[in-house]
Design a protein around this motif. Structure first.
Motif: not given
Length: 167
Positions: A120, A122, A124, A129, A133
């Motif tokens: 992952d 990202r 964020w 997340a 998600d």
């Protein structure tokens, strides 16, 4: 507790590392074994090299999207990896750090141990997340969702690779 940022799984396949690398490195074939990716288009022909870009086509349920990806490692018979750094529709994608994927190939008792890893990327906050998600995976984290996808991908890769003559 922070989110899980990387998951991996492995399978032994009765093919050589170079044959399996050839299959995975041909990203246009990914749809043959991935439950979500439907294949890719490349901007150039031939063996993938570090820096090559490709556009992945993906579908989950009724939602489809494309991604722009760049090959980050291309070591025939050993490692193939890429990062996903744009996401969106067929006409417009947004730049964003999304994920990295890596496949390693190791000799194993006459076959090959293939390991697929998702990371992952990202940037964020964990709480953002978790909410995102849950909304896009039906209540799971991306790590849990990808763990299942990796397992399905590797099982299907094994079936395809062992049943077919590798191209």
């Amino acid at each position: 507790m922070g989110r899980t940022r990387s998951v991996a799984d492995s399978v032994v396949i009765d093919r050589s590392p170079s044959e399996l690398y050839g299959m995975i490195g041909d990203v246009t074939r990914m749809g043959e074994w991935s439950p979500e990716n439907k294949g890719a288009t490349r901007r150039r022909e031939g063996a993938a090299e570090v820096g090559d870009e490709f556009i992945g086509s993906n579908t989950r349920g009724r939602v489809s999207w494309s991604t722009l990806c760049t090959v980050t490692r291309a070591e025939p018979g050993r490692v193939f990896a890429f990062r996903v750094h744009e996401i969106g529709g067929p006409k417009r994608r947004l730049p964003a750090r999304i994920a990295s994927w890596q496949y390693t190939f190791e000799d194993h008792d006459g076959g090959t141990l293939v390991t697929e890893t998702w990371t992952d990327d990202r940037p964020w906050p964990d709480v953002v997340a978790r909410v995102f998600d849950s909304a896009v995976t039906g209540g799971r984290t991306f790590a849990d969702f990808q763990r299942g996808n990796i397992r399905r991908t590797l099982r299907k890769l094994k079936v395809v690779a062992e049943a077919d003559v590798v191209r």
